[in-house]
Design a protein around this motif. Sequence first.
Motif, PDB file in Angstrom:
ATOM      1  N   LYS A  21      34.263  -7.679   0.573  1.00  0.00           N
ATOM      2  CA  LYS A  21      34.824  -6.335   0.445  1.00  0.00           C
ATOM      3  C   LYS A  21      34.869  -5.606   1.793  1.00  0.00           C
ATOM      4  CE  LYS A  21      32.966  -5.501  -4.238  1.00  0.00           C
ATOM      5  NZ  LYS A  21      32.140  -4.543  -5.022  1.00  0.00           N
ATOM      6  N   GLY A  76      34.901   0.633   2.502  1.00  0.00           N
ATOM      7  CA  GLY A  76      35.323  -0.286   1.468  1.00  0.00           C
ATOM      8  C   GLY A  76      34.765   0.142   0.130  1.00  0.00           C
ATOM      9  N   MET A  96      42.109  -8.154   2.860  1.00  0.00           N
ATOM     10  CA  MET A  96      41.466  -7.219   3.775  1.00  0.00           C
ATOM     11  C   MET A  96      42.097  -7.250   5.170  1.00  0.00           C
ATOM     12  SD  MET A  96      39.265  -5.544   2.025  1.00  0.00           S
ATOM     13  CE  MET A  96      38.439  -4.631   3.313  1.00  0.00           C
TER      14      MET A  96
END
Length: 338
Positions: free
Chosen positions: A185, A255, A316
């Motif tokens: 993440k 995040g 990401m």
Amino acid sequence: MNCLPKKILIIKPGAIGDLLHISPTIRALKKRFPVAEIDIMVGARATTCLFGNSPHLRRVLFFDRKGEHRNWSRFMALWSDVRRENYDLVINFQRSTLKVWLLVLAAFPCRVLVYHKTKARTLHAVTNHLETVAALGIDPQKENPDLELHLAAEDKVFAERFIVDNNLSDRQLVALNLGASNRIKCWSPVSFAALGDLIQKETGAAILLVGGRDELDLADKVMSSSVIKPYNLAGELTLGQLGALLKQCKVLVSGDTGPLHLATAVGTRVIALFGAIDPDRTGPVGKGHIVISHPELECVPCNAKSCSHTQYLECMTLITIDEVMQAVKRVPDLHRQG
């Protein structure tokens, strides 16, 4: 209910975000049963501060099943504590743990409501938790979904003292939260460093790096990659101190993790960087927040614990520094001072 509950126990071991997601449920319960005494049991001593100053709660307990309550004598002391309270309603938000059910049994006879995580619908966790208490006459769709965190006086003083001691009274603050419960993440620390440099150059704001003790390596990488060094607070703050400092910030870039929800709970805007996780389930609650994600990828959303995509963590890496900086520029009143 045939009679109104007088003593309510909420059981919710969990991480920061999970706990803050039930703050609207606590508020709704107190509004529905204003004279009831409401207690909450969390999963660690460190998270008790998230509710210690809540005007809706009487008492905060904790059940550390992997720590001190692995010891059966300490667990039985907690069991006896629950037994003495004579709760007439228990709301169990952790139905998968045997010892939690033993604690529920300590309150028997009582009414028990049990949380069920919805999988058939896309539903934000806040609403999902509110649905657990719908049987009590609470309409989840009519309740205010905003998260709450009531800061302790000493944490407010800490934040104010930090600003004074570092001569930041005349500067705006921007926080960058580097880590998450799972590294998939996390945005690149090199990207965070470049973003911090850009924010300082274009707005004059001071950058605060925040994160847990297990994220010190990420903070070290940001520090070594930054041209204009930020204030590195990773691993240095309690949850209460972090909440108080975030309240002093114009915006947090983060995040999908607990500090993101901590920021929304104290009224600070967030720019949320979401990769594989669906923000409709755990995204920031409230107005003015910005979610950056790339749902055009065929593998998004994804709830896997690891990435098996041919382009590792593409969800990401597709989030660019410029994309995040443009979002930062949309934050009202964040501008160069002086």
